[in-house]
Design a protein around this motif. Structure first.
Motif: not given
Length: 446
Positions: A257-260, A262-263, A276-278
Motif C-alpha cells: 500500500v502507499s499510506s498508513p 490504506k494499511a 507501506d511502499r512510501n
C-alpha cells in the motif's frame, strides 16, 4: 412525470415487475465522451488530463434492442480504470474500438457513433429483452458483468475470453452502464445480490471478476492454501478483492500500500503482512531508463522479513512499468507473476535472468469469462466476498469520480448513482446484510 420517472418510481416502490407494462423512453441521460474532443488534451502529461472536462452527461437516444440483448434501467454504476482511460483518450481514443465493432454486422453498426456512453458496471432492473432471451424477463433485479462476446468463432468455446470478437462492454462497445439505461447482451446479466444496496451491488462487477480469474481461476494463478501472495495496491479497487480471495482461500497475502490509512484498511480485511511502499521509500527506477536492482533486493528482503523467509508464490500485478521488474525479481523460484493491467505504463522491463533461470512464469489475465464472473458474483451473493465501496457520486459528478480514480485519491471502489435518488436503497435480504454489515462498510469514508 416522465417515462423514466415512472420506471424509477415503480422500482423504488418495490414493484419492479411493473416495468414490463411501462413504455421504454426514447432517450435517457448517459455519461459520454465525444469524438470531436479527442484532441482536447494533446500536449499534456497523462496526470494533467482532467476527466471532468471530457466526461459529459448528455441526453442520448435509446438504442434499438437486438436479439439476445436486454435493456436495463440502471440504478447505480461504478468507476473503473477503463473509464479513466476512455476519458483521457489513452492509449487510443475508444472511438477506434467502436468503429471496428461497427463493421462487424448491421446490428453492431449501432455502436459506431460520434459519442460513446461509457461504464462497465451496473446494477438495475431489466426493462426489455430481445428475441431469443428466455432466462431473464422485465422486472428482474440484476447486475452485469462486462464481457461482450459474439461466440461465432470456435476459439471462444473453451474460454470465452479467447474469442476473436471478445470486447469489454462500455469500453470497447457503446451504451455502457454510467447511464440511466444500458444495453447489454443477455448473457452479461447475473442476479443482484439481495443483501446489498444498488450502489454496493454495482461496485464489484469488473474488479471482482478480474481478481477472481487472475488469482483463483486455473486460467490465472490457480491459488492454493498456504500460497504467499504479493498484492500491489492491496486496498484499491482491484487489490481489495485480491486480498479477500487470498484470505478466503487460505493463502497469505502480503499487501503493498502507499499510506498508513490504506494499511489500516487491509488490516480491517484481515491481512497482517503489510508493506507501506512510501514509508519504505522504494525507488525501483534510478531514472526514466534504468532500474535499481538494489531496490528490488531491498524489497525482496522486506517480504522475507514479514513471511519468515518465504518469497511470494504469486505476485498479483497491475501497476505495470513501475513495479514489474521488482515483481519478477521477488517471485519465488517456480513462482507466478500474473498481470491484468499496466496503470503506470505498458512498456515493462525486467531482468530475464530471474525469470528463465528460476523457472518463473508470467501469466496474462484479462477480465473473466462468463463462468468465472458468475462464480465471483455468487460469492458476493453468499456474503463470502464483500463490496469495497468507499464513496458514491451522483451521475452529474461522474467526472469528479473518475478524477479521484485517475489521481489515486480513492480507496476500494467509487460508485455512481444513476436512477437511484440516494444511497441505501435496494436491499431485499436484511438478515444476511446484518450478518456482514461491518465487512460491507469496511471501506466507507476511507
Amino acid at each position: 412525470m416522465t417515462q423514466l420517472d415512472e420506471i424509477k418510481q415503480a422500482i423504488l416502490n418495490g414493484e419492479s415487475t411493473a416495468v414490463a407494462a411501462l413504455p421504454v423512453p426514447e432517450s435517457y441521460r448517459g455519461v459520454t465522451v465525444r469524438e470531436d474532443e479527442v484532441a482536447m488534451f494533446d500536449g499534456l502529461e497523462s496526470k494533467d488530463k482532467d476527466p471532468r472536462k471530457s466526461l459529459h452527461v448528455d441526453e442520448v437516444p435509446t438504442p434499438e434492442l437486438g436479439p439476445g440483448e436486454a435493456l436495463v434501467a440502471v440504478m447505480a454504476s461504478a468507476i473503473n480504470y477503463n473509464t479513466v482511460w476512455t476519458s483521457i483518450f489513452e492509449p487510443i481514443p475508444t472511438f477506434k474500438f467502436l468503429k471496428k465493432y461497427g463493421k462487424l454486422s448491421p446490428l453492431a453498426k449501432r455502436h459506431d457513433l460520434p459519442y460513446h456512453v461509457v461504464g462497465s458496471d451496473l446494477s438495475g432492473v431489466v426493462l426489455r429483452t430481445g428475441a431469443g432471451v428466455h432466462t431473464w424477463k422485465p422486472g428482474d433485479e440484476v447486475v452485469a458483468h462486462c464481457l461482450n462476446v459474439e461466440l461465432e468463432s470456435p476459439d471462444g468455446h473453451n474460454d470465452t475470453m479467447l474469442d476473436t470478437e471478445q470486447r469489454i462492454w462500455g469500453f470497447e462497445t457503446n451504451f455502457g452502464g454510467l447511464a440511466e439505461i444500458a444495453l447489454v447482451k443477455a448473457n452479461q446479466l447475473m442476479p443482484k445480490p439481495a443483501h446489498l444496496t444498488w450502489e454496493e451491488a454495482a461496485s464489484p462487477g469488473l474488479v471482482n471478476s478480474t481478481a477472481y480469474r487472475q488469482l483463483v481461476s486455473r486460467n490465472g494463478a490457480d491459488l492454493k492454501q498456504g500460497d504467499v501472495v504479493l498484492i500491489w495496491g492491496a486496498s484499491g479497487g482491484l487489490g481489495s478483492y485480491a486480498t479477500q480471495y487470498a484470505l478466503n482461500g487460505g493463502a497469505i497475502p502480503v499487501c503493498v500500500v502507499s499510506s498508513p490509512e490504506k494499511a489500516e484498511i487491509c488490516r480491517k480485511l484481515g491481512a497482517e503482512l503489510i508493506i507501506d511502499r512510501n514509508a519504505e521509500d522504494y525507488r525501483f527506477w534510478k531514472d526514466e531508463h534504468e532500474q535499481d536492482q538494489r531496490e528490488w533486493q531491498r524489497f525482496g528482503a522486506k517480504i522475507r522479513e514479514l513471511t519468515g523467509g518465504e518469497d511470494p508464490d504469486i505476485v498479483f500485478e497491475h501497476p505495470g512499468r513501475e513495479t514489474f521488474g521488482a515483481s519478477v525479481y521477488a517471485a519465488r523460484k517456480g513462482g507466478t507473476i500474473v498481470t491484468c493491467a499496466s496503470t503506470s505504463g505498458y512498456m515493462h522491463q525486467y531482468d530475464n535472468r530471474y525469470l528463465w533461470m528460476n523457472l518463473k512464469r508470467i501469466v496474462g489475465s484479462h477480465f473473466a469469462n462468463y463462468r468465472e464472473s458468475w462464480e465471483a458474483n455468487r460469492l458476493i451473493s453468499k456474503g463470502l466476498i464483500h463490496p469495497t465501496l468507499s464513496k458514491t457520486y451522483p451521475l452529474e459528478e461522474t467526472g469528479q469520480a473518475a478524477l479521484d480514480v485517475h489521481r489515486n485519491a480513492h480507496q476500494g471502489k467509487v460508485g455512481v448513482l444513476a436512477l437511484a435518488p440516494e444511497e441505501g436503497l435496494g436491499v431485499r435480504d436484511r438478515e444476511l446484510r446484518a450478518k456482514h454489515l461491518d465487512a460491507i462498510n469496511a471501506f466507507r469514508g476511507a
